[in-house]
Design an enzyme around this catalytic site. Sequence first.
Site, PDB file in Angstrom:
ATOM      1  N   LYS A 192      30.031  24.979  49.653  1.00  0.00           N
ATOM      2  CA  LYS A 192      30.585  23.762  49.055  1.00  0.00           C
ATOM      3  C   LYS A 192      30.832  24.010  47.576  1.00  0.00           C
ATOM      4  CE  LYS A 192      29.746  18.810  48.361  1.00  0.00           C
ATOM      5  NZ  LYS A 192      28.849  17.662  48.659  1.00  0.00           N
TER       6      LYS A 192
ATOM      7  N   ASP B 164      25.118   7.018  48.655  1.00  0.00           N
ATOM      8  CA  ASP B 164      26.437   7.121  49.310  1.00  0.00           C
ATOM      9  C   ASP B 164      26.230   7.288  50.815  1.00  0.00           C
ATOM     10  OD1 ASP B 164      29.175   7.091  49.324  1.00  0.00           O
ATOM     11  OD2 ASP B 164      29.407   9.210  48.822  1.00  0.00           O
TER      12      ASP B 164
END
Length: 378
Positions: free
Chosen positions: A122, A227
């Site tokens: 990532k 989130d």
Amino acid sequence: MKLDPTSLRYMSADEFRVLTAIEVGSRNHDIVPETLIAELSRLRGGGINKYISDLIKRKLIASESSSKYVGYKLVYSGYDHLALKTLSRRGSVVSVGNQIGVGKESDIFVIAGEDEQQAVLKLHRLGRQSFRNVKQKRDYFRPNQSPSWMYMSRLSAMKEFAFMKVLHEYGFPVPTPIDQNRHCVVMELIDAFPLRQIDHIAEPGRLYSELMDLIVRLAKHGLIHGDFNEFNILVRENGSPVLIDFPQMVSTSHLNAEFYFNRDVDCIRTFFKRRFAYESVLYPKFALNGDKEFDLDVKAAASGFSRKDQANLDKFMREQELQSDDEDPSDEEIVYSDSENDSDQNDDQDEANESDSDGDYIIEQDRLGNSIRRKREV
């Protein structure tokens, strides 16, 4: 933004020394002069001009003119190469495969390590979607103010790795963290589907309860995801959830902890009602003085992501929320400047579109990562 690691094979040690020198020089300079690059890279003679020219051709750095001198700055593709070089030397990344995810603040690829096991890479890319015009951006990035996009991406990656490591150690359903350098995080590849891609679940009530229990369990350990939604939850074939994406995670002692906790709960309730026509009257409520079992927020800070880092990242996030997304792309520019974190200093020292711009033009990148040549504003 495209990740092309093939040139890593053909770059010489001296080219990496020049690239690293520009990274180090960017900590105190908007545009790094050639004299400083030569000093930091410890390369002598005219060969440095050839190395700089080759790096520009590979689109790893960009050339720009100031009122005093012509200099160079690192762009995200160059930052990618520096991180991949370090991860490759550690054996964490030996090959890069297909891109499996893209977001406004990250790119995700399948990679393999020296053990030939597939994993996930990532790359955090903060600032890709929200820019100011040149004048505003240069004011924004003056010393002692908000750091550069790359520095913030590095902080975001450090935070994600630190929290993922702590959560994994305490048995939370998260990917196994493998390695981190600069803006890159290497983690376990999970065989699961994002919750947003699932249209039918045999027992939605069971998954709903597991997710609510996970929110409560995080809070009891001193953390709030921040989130917690269908984009950041993976579901295995057996129906068990896996939590991902931690840069927005906050402590239960955060000033707005109750807001973030309730938002996480509401996201799950809203999604299950809309997607699975499932609605429950049972859902957790935030309790500041509830039964707290551990302080994983403190442990995460102890593992390398300090309160100062958190404060810098929080400040950056707040300022980004105030920026408009309706800006004219013709005014956009990425500016890399200010002090960088010294956590990778040892790695920096180990790694040792050619521009035709003149004083009236600058080379920059648009929000898609493409290099563009634009007339300088007077």
